[in-house]
Design a protein around this motif. Structure first.
Motif, PDB file in Angstrom:
ATOM      1  N   ALA A   1       0.821  -1.212   0.000  1.00  0.00           N
ATOM      2  CA  ALA A   1       0.000   0.000   0.000  1.00  0.00           C
ATOM      3  C   ALA A   1       0.854   1.262   0.000  1.00  0.00           C
ATOM      4  N   GLY A   2       0.185   2.369  -0.357  1.00  0.00           N
ATOM      5  CA  GLY A   2       0.836   3.670  -0.323  1.00  0.00           C
ATOM      6  C   GLY A   2       0.740   4.378  -1.661  1.00  0.00           C
ATOM      7  N   PRO A   3       1.287   5.578  -1.727  1.00  0.00           N
ATOM      8  CA  PRO A   3       1.366   6.277  -3.005  1.00  0.00           C
ATOM      9  C   PRO A   3       2.629   5.874  -3.763  1.00  0.00           C
ATOM     10  N   TRP A   4       2.481   5.640  -5.061  1.00  0.00           N
ATOM     11  CA  TRP A   4       3.583   5.236  -5.917  1.00  0.00           C
ATOM     12  C   TRP A   4       3.598   6.100  -7.175  1.00  0.00           C
ATOM     13  N   LYS A   5       4.774   6.368  -7.694  1.00  0.00           N
ATOM     14  CA  LYS A   5       4.935   7.150  -8.924  1.00  0.00           C
ATOM     15  C   LYS A   5       5.453   6.251 -10.036  1.00  0.00           C
ATOM     16  N   SER A   6       4.880   6.366 -11.209  1.00  0.00           N
ATOM     17  CA  SER A   6       5.319   5.562 -12.346  1.00  0.00           C
ATOM     18  C   SER A   6       6.645   6.083 -12.889  1.00  0.00           C
ATOM     19  N   LEU A   7       7.612   5.179 -12.992  1.00  0.00           N
ATOM     20  CA  LEU A   7       8.898   5.485 -13.613  1.00  0.00           C
ATOM     21  C   LEU A   7       8.939   4.992 -15.049  1.00  0.00           C
ATOM     22  N   PHE A   8       8.301   3.858 -15.281  1.00  0.00           N
ATOM     23  CA  PHE A   8       8.224   3.263 -16.611  1.00  0.00           C
ATOM     24  C   PHE A   8       6.838   2.674 -16.771  1.00  0.00           C
TER      25      PHE A   8
ATOM     26  N   ILE B   1      -2.741   3.039  -3.313  1.00  0.00           N
ATOM     27  CA  ILE B   1      -3.364   1.806  -2.848  1.00  0.00           C
ATOM     28  C   ILE B   1      -3.491   1.866  -1.336  1.00  0.00           C
ATOM     29  N   HIS B   2      -4.683   1.574  -0.826  1.00  0.00           N
ATOM     30  CA  HIS B   2      -4.914   1.586   0.624  1.00  0.00           C
ATOM     31  C   HIS B   2      -5.340   0.193   1.059  1.00  0.00           C
TER      32      HIS B   2
ATOM     33  N   VAL C   1      -6.549  -0.925   3.877  1.00  0.00           N
ATOM     34  CA  VAL C   1      -7.733  -1.050   4.734  1.00  0.00           C
ATOM     35  C   VAL C   1      -9.008  -0.791   3.937  1.00  0.00           C
ATOM     36  N   SER C   2      -9.056   0.340   3.243  1.00  0.00           N
ATOM     37  CA  SER C   2     -10.245   0.694   2.457  1.00  0.00           C
ATOM     38  C   SER C   2     -10.313  -0.055   1.133  1.00  0.00           C
ATOM     39  N   LYS C   3      -9.171  -0.645   0.723  1.00  0.00           N
ATOM     40  CA  LYS C   3      -9.035  -1.367  -0.548  1.00  0.00           C
ATOM     41  C   LYS C   3      -9.126  -0.428  -1.750  1.00  0.00           C
ATOM     42  N   ASP C   4      -8.883   0.852  -1.537  1.00  0.00           N
ATOM     43  CA  ASP C   4      -8.802   1.786  -2.664  1.00  0.00           C
ATOM     44  C   ASP C   4      -7.634   1.409  -3.569  1.00  0.00           C
ATOM     45  N   TYR C   5      -7.858   1.561  -4.875  1.00  0.00           N
ATOM     46  CA  TYR C   5      -6.822   1.321  -5.881  1.00  0.00           C
ATOM     47  C   TYR C   5      -7.040   2.383  -6.953  1.00  0.00           C
ATOM     48  N   ASN C   6      -6.426   3.537  -6.766  1.00  0.00           N
ATOM     49  CA  ASN C   6      -6.737   4.711  -7.566  1.00  0.00           C
ATOM     50  C   ASN C   6      -5.553   5.142  -8.430  1.00  0.00           C
ATOM     51  N   ASN C   7      -5.838   5.463  -9.670  1.00  0.00           N
ATOM     52  CA  ASN C   7      -4.832   6.023 -10.572  1.00  0.00           C
ATOM     53  C   ASN C   7      -4.990   7.537 -10.608  1.00  0.00           C
ATOM     54  N   VAL C   8      -3.917   8.230 -10.283  1.00  0.00           N
ATOM     55  CA  VAL C   8      -3.933   9.692 -10.239  1.00  0.00           C
ATOM     56  C   VAL C   8      -3.063  10.225 -11.370  1.00  0.00           C
ATOM     57  N   HIS C   9      -3.702  10.871 -12.336  1.00  0.00           N
ATOM     58  CA  HIS C   9      -2.969  11.471 -13.447  1.00  0.00           C
ATOM     59  C   HIS C   9      -2.752  12.954 -13.140  1.00  0.00           C
ATOM     60  N   ILE C  10      -1.500  13.370 -13.102  1.00  0.00           N
ATOM     61  CA  ILE C  10      -1.170  14.787 -12.964  1.00  0.00           C
ATOM     62  C   ILE C  10      -1.195  15.356 -14.375  1.00  0.00           C
ATOM     63  N   ILE C  11      -2.120  16.264 -14.645  1.00  0.00           N
ATOM     64  CA  ILE C  11      -2.344  16.705 -16.021  1.00  0.00           C
ATOM     65  C   ILE C  11      -2.275  18.226 -16.138  1.00  0.00           C
ATOM     66  N   GLU C  12      -2.232  18.687 -17.383  1.00  0.00           N
ATOM     67  CA  GLU C  12      -2.324  20.110 -17.665  1.00  0.00           C
ATOM     68  C   GLU C  12      -3.031  20.302 -19.007  1.00  0.00           C
ATOM     69  N   THR C  13      -3.486  21.520 -19.228  1.00  0.00           N
ATOM     70  CA  THR C  13      -4.047  21.857 -20.531  1.00  0.00           C
ATOM     71  C   THR C  13      -2.932  21.809 -21.573  1.00  0.00           C
ATOM     72  N   ILE C  14      -3.297  21.690 -22.836  1.00  0.00           N
ATOM     73  CA  ILE C  14      -2.302  21.589 -23.898  1.00  0.00           C
ATOM     74  C   ILE C  14      -1.404  22.820 -23.931  1.00  0.00           C
ATOM     75  N   ASP C  15      -1.954  23.989 -23.597  1.00  0.00           N
ATOM     76  CA  ASP C  15      -1.131  25.198 -23.604  1.00  0.00           C
ATOM     77  C   ASP C  15      -0.381  25.417 -22.288  1.00  0.00           C
TER      78      ASP C  15
ATOM     79  N   HIS D   1     -11.418  -0.077  -6.573  1.00  0.00           N
ATOM     80  CA  HIS D   1     -11.196  -0.898  -5.387  1.00  0.00           C
ATOM     81  C   HIS D   1     -10.654  -2.256  -5.839  1.00  0.00           C
ATOM     82  N   TYR D   2      -9.927  -2.889  -4.936  1.00  0.00           N
ATOM     83  CA  TYR D   2      -9.303  -4.150  -5.301  1.00  0.00           C
ATOM     84  C   TYR D   2      -9.709  -5.271  -4.356  1.00  0.00           C
ATOM     85  N   ALA D   3      -9.490  -6.480  -4.841  1.00  0.00           N
ATOM     86  CA  ALA D   3      -9.649  -7.694  -4.028  1.00  0.00           C
ATOM     87  C   ALA D   3      -8.593  -8.685  -4.498  1.00  0.00           C
ATOM     88  N   ILE D   4      -8.110  -9.517  -3.568  1.00  0.00           N
ATOM     89  CA  ILE D   4      -7.118 -10.545  -3.899  1.00  0.00           C
ATOM     90  C   ILE D   4      -7.675 -11.897  -3.483  1.00  0.00           C
ATOM     91  N   GLU D   5      -7.637 -12.853  -4.389  1.00  0.00           N
ATOM     92  CA  GLU D   5      -8.119 -14.201  -4.106  1.00  0.00           C
ATOM     93  C   GLU D   5      -6.969 -15.090  -3.655  1.00  0.00           C
TER      94      GLU D   5
END
Length: 222
Positions: A56-63, A104-105, A107-121, A133-137
């Motif tokens: 769990a935790g916040p992660w940043k995409s490198l690749f 990813i949390h 306890v709450s099972k949140d699985y969220n993708n956060v896109h840092i975005i800007e306008t084209i200009d 949200h996620y589940a593991i079998e």
């Protein structure tokens, strides 16, 4: 441990060999894949189902390879549309993705993708969040089964909704937070330690992420 440290350093070097463009030739992609395959057997968390708090935790995409190898080459920072990133729930308006984070949390099972975005200009920034949200079998202990069910556009700088709509080219009445019937996807956590995570996505994606240390943009980390 020395072998793992060397493999991780070599993987980061291969990722950074793009010169900041986010684009790789065939040889570069092959090198990244080969190093990932060498790292996988050394994962300290072979069964994420048993150690979800460590994943769990916040992660940043490198690749980020957004699909099978033959479609690789789209950099993390790229121009796209709200429609493509939100399962057709927001308009076909253009935007530029600057960074991609995942929160990813356990306890709450949140699985969220956060896109840092800007306008084209480049005149306005925002956070485009795809909430899930996620589940593991038990029989697939590395596999996070994910259902994304909501998208939201918000400003990290306190900009009002009306100004946000105008900047990104939305109509005045466009909803910025939309719930929808969730598609079922999955992502396998094939390597995870204290600062690096590697996932294989259900649509052929390959992702290498670095752990971040903040309180969260889409969910609160205590």
């Amino acid at each position: 441990m020395a072998e793992v440290a060397t493999l991780k350093a070599d993987l980061l070097a291969a990722i950074n060999a793009d010169g900041g463009t986010g684009r790789y030739d065939e040889a570069g992609i092959d090198t990244i894949h080969a190093l990932i395959e060498k790292l996988i057997p050394h994962t300290p968390i072979p069964r994420p189902i048993d150690e979800q708090a460590k994943v769990a935790g916040p992660w940043k995409s490198l690749f980020a390879q957004f699909g099978p190898k033959h479609t690789a080459g789209k950099p993390i920072s790229h121009e796209t549309s709200f429609k493509l990133l939100t399962f057709n729930n927001l308009p076909d308006a253009p935007l530029r993705v600057l960074e991609i984070e995942q929160e990813i949390h356990d306890v709450s099972k949140d699985y969220n993708n956060v896109h840092i975005i800007e306008t084209i200009d480049g005149s306005m920034r925002g956070h485009l969040i795809v909430f899930g949200h996620y589940a593991i079998e038990a029989d697939t202990p590395q596999r996070y089964g994910v259902e994304f069910s909501r998208v939201g556009l918000l400003s990290p700088d306190g900009v009002g909704d009306a100004e946000l709509r105008k900047a990104f080219g939305f109509e005045a009445g466009q909803a910025l937070d939309i719930s929808f019937k969730p598609p079922k996807l999955h992502s396998d956590v094939v390597y995870c330690d204290e600062d690096m995570r590697i996932n294989f996505g259900s649509m052929g994606g390959v992702y290498v992420m670095s752990r971040m240390h903040h309180n969260g943009n889409s969910v609160a980390f205590g």
